[in-house]
Design a protein around this motif. Structure first.
Motif, PDB file in Angstrom:
ATOM      1  N   LEU A 310      55.743  38.257 -20.876  1.00  0.00           N
ATOM      2  CA  LEU A 310      56.938  39.093 -20.912  1.00  0.00           C
ATOM      3  C   LEU A 310      56.975  39.924 -22.196  1.00  0.00           C
ATOM      4  O   LEU A 310      57.361  41.094 -22.180  1.00  0.00           O
ATOM      5  CB  LEU A 310      58.192  38.219 -20.804  1.00  0.00           C
ATOM      6  CG  LEU A 310      59.508  38.987 -20.638  1.00  0.00           C
ATOM      7  CD1 LEU A 310      59.506  39.803 -19.349  1.00  0.00           C
ATOM      8  CD2 LEU A 310      60.695  38.017 -20.669  1.00  0.00           C
ATOM      9  N   PHE A 313      54.746  42.901 -21.762  1.00  0.00           N
ATOM     10  CA  PHE A 313      55.376  43.932 -20.929  1.00  0.00           C
ATOM     11  C   PHE A 313      56.430  44.702 -21.715  1.00  0.00           C
ATOM     12  O   PHE A 313      56.559  45.924 -21.583  1.00  0.00           O
ATOM     13  CB  PHE A 313      56.000  43.299 -19.683  1.00  0.00           C
ATOM     14  CG  PHE A 313      55.035  43.097 -18.555  1.00  0.00           C
ATOM     15  CD1 PHE A 313      54.503  44.178 -17.863  1.00  0.00           C
ATOM     16  CD2 PHE A 313      54.662  41.823 -18.159  1.00  0.00           C
ATOM     17  CE1 PHE A 313      53.620  43.995 -16.816  1.00  0.00           C
ATOM     18  CE2 PHE A 313      53.777  41.631 -17.103  1.00  0.00           C
ATOM     19  CZ  PHE A 313      53.253  42.716 -16.430  1.00  0.00           C
ATOM     20  N   ALA A 343      59.596  40.552 -15.755  1.00  0.00           N
ATOM     21  CA  ALA A 343      59.425  41.925 -16.235  1.00  0.00           C
ATOM     22  C   ALA A 343      60.155  42.915 -15.331  1.00  0.00           C
ATOM     23  O   ALA A 343      60.711  43.919 -15.802  1.00  0.00           O
ATOM     24  CB  ALA A 343      57.942  42.269 -16.308  1.00  0.00           C
ATOM     25  N   TYR A 348      61.243  46.450 -17.319  1.00  0.00           N
ATOM     26  CA  TYR A 348      59.985  46.879 -17.936  1.00  0.00           C
ATOM     27  C   TYR A 348      59.020  47.450 -16.898  1.00  0.00           C
ATOM     28  O   TYR A 348      58.315  48.433 -17.154  1.00  0.00           O
ATOM     29  CB  TYR A 348      59.305  45.716 -18.662  1.00  0.00           C
ATOM     30  CG  TYR A 348      60.148  45.048 -19.728  1.00  0.00           C
ATOM     31  CD1 TYR A 348      61.074  45.782 -20.481  1.00  0.00           C
ATOM     32  CD2 TYR A 348      60.037  43.680 -19.983  1.00  0.00           C
ATOM     33  CE1 TYR A 348      61.852  45.164 -21.457  1.00  0.00           C
ATOM     34  CE2 TYR A 348      60.810  43.059 -20.959  1.00  0.00           C
ATOM     35  CZ  TYR A 348      61.708  43.810 -21.679  1.00  0.00           C
ATOM     36  OH  TYR A 348      62.468  43.195 -22.640  1.00  0.00           O
TER      37      TYR A 348
END
Length: 425
Positions: A310, A313, A343, A348
């Protein structure tokens, strides 16, 4: 020696398993665990709390038949067990030019592990999931970066293991008690003094790991001089390259990792066997040599070895916001479904996909099939030191290494754009 002719001390339950009291599959698994224990010089077995299976890659009929045979005999894992990345993206392989026969075999292998109770996380970064081993837990984790990370950052205890021991250990809940499972074998003896630099990022730790791995041999590195606590991503990239350029299974980082509150503690009160003072020049040399091509034209950017987290991202989304990759440069990221969903929820993925990147789950870069890319694609770029090392042989293309920012800038231009590392500015 005992009645079963093993040179390993057996518990009453071990004997019961060998006698077939927990089924044929457990009996076979125990025999394999014990034979490997003998080969490793272990005097006894230890109870384990977790397994991460690395033998999830389809490499041919032999490996498939062994795992399917265990599943057909009714084998069930006795401890929480997760599955490493597999050979196909189960959701997208039909759109990736993957041979259906190969995909079928790869899916069968994953299914056999699932039938035995393994959790299908299909990830080479099991440590990003909610439930992790604790300090001092004995585990059997496969996948090289996960081994180093679990030993070093989590303080759990596992050796570098080959395929099949992992699933057999999961079935019986036991592993050979030797190597890094033993307290006396976990003390550092190779002190690494790192240079004081500003703007430390993941590329710094990627390069540092690759440099240390080349020099460590069988020693356990103790990294000194860290001024800011590294992120999960920093430690992921460090773990991956330590295990790529060398055979490191454990490192200590003074003031950061749990078994190294001080240098003295990391060394177990003993003087180091040797010391290495890393210079900025050493680091820059490794950074440059990770590239195996200097072709200007760029066809592919490949990210996610180990799997994108994460945090990765988030960083990428910030770098690509408002930018667009060239249509002449494919941009692929590999991750697991758990992080993919995180994400996506954070927004993102939207930014990254608008930039022109695509994301694939279940597989990772080191399991890519060359057929996934156009035959005209000749060069690739990555922020992964592990893939920079293995990639040329895996996908048959020249690979350039750079920071995540370099990868973004290069994708925009469809040509190699590598700046001076931030930590040398």
């Amino acid at each position: 020696m005992n009645e079963y002719n093993y040179q390993v001390e057996l518990s009453e339950r071990d004997k019961a398993i060998l006698a077939g009291e927990e089924g044929k599959a457990s009996q076979i698994a125990m025999r394999i665990v014990l034979r490997i224990a003998e080969m490793q010089g272990a005097k006894k077995l230890v109870d384990i709390t977790s397994v991460h299976v690395g033998g999830s890659i389809y490499t041919g009929q032999a490996s498939l038949k062994v795992v399917e045979a265990l599943a057909e005999m009714g084998a069930q894992v006795k401890v929480p067990t997760s599955i490493n990345a597999i050979s196909i993206d189960r959701k997208r392989w039909k759109d990736q030019n993957i041979d259906p026969e190969f995909a079928g075999y790869a899916d069968r292998l994953a299914t056999a592990f699932e039938q035995m109770g393994c959790k299908p996380i299909f990830s080479c970064t099991p440590y990003v999931f909610p439930e992790n081993p604790k300090l001092g837990d004995d585990i059997v984790w496969a996948e090289s970066n996960a081994i180093v990370y679990s030993n070093s950052v989590l303080g759990a205890r596992t050796n570098r293991q080959g395929d099949f021991l992992d699933i057999c250990a999961a079935i019986v809940g036991r592993a050979p008690y030797c190597g890094l499972h033993m307290e006396e074998n976990r003390k550092g003896n190779f002190v690494i003094n790192i240079p004081k630099v500003k703007n430390v990022d993941s590329s710094f730790y990627t390069v540092l790991g690759y440099l240390i791995g080349k020099h460590a041999g069988a020693d356990i590195p103790v990294i000194c001089g860290v001024e800011e606590k590294p992120s999960l991503e920093d430690l992921k990239y460090l773990s991956s390259t330590l295990a790529t350029s060398g055979a490191v299974g454990l490192f200590h980082m003074v003031g950061v990792t749990p078994e190294a509150p001080t240098l003295e503690a990391a060394l177990g009160g003993q003087p180091p066997k040797r010391t290495m003072d890393v210079t900025e020049e050493d680091m820059l040399s490794v950074f440059e040599k990770l590239s195996t091509t200097h072709e200007e034209k760029l066809d592919l950017v490949l990210l996610g070895s180990p799997h994108f987290t994460l945090g990765d991202f988030k960083e990428l989304a910030e770098l690509v916001d408002g930018k667009h990759a060239s249509p002449d440069c494919d941009f692929l990221i590999t991750t697991n479904q758990y992080v993919y969903e995180q994400a996506e929820a954070e927004g993102y993925l939207g930014l990254i996909e608008r930039f022109g990147a695509r994301v694939s789950t279940d597989i990772c870069l080191c399991m890519l099939n060359a057929d996934m890319f156009p035959a005209t694609a000749k060069t690739a770029m990555t922020n992964s030191g592990k893939f920079a090392h293995y990639g040329p042989g895996l996908v048959g293309k020249g690979v350039s290494y750079g920071s995540l920012l370099d990868c973004v800038n290069s994708a925009v231009e469809a040509k190699r754009v590598i700046g001076k590392p931030n930590w040398l500015q």
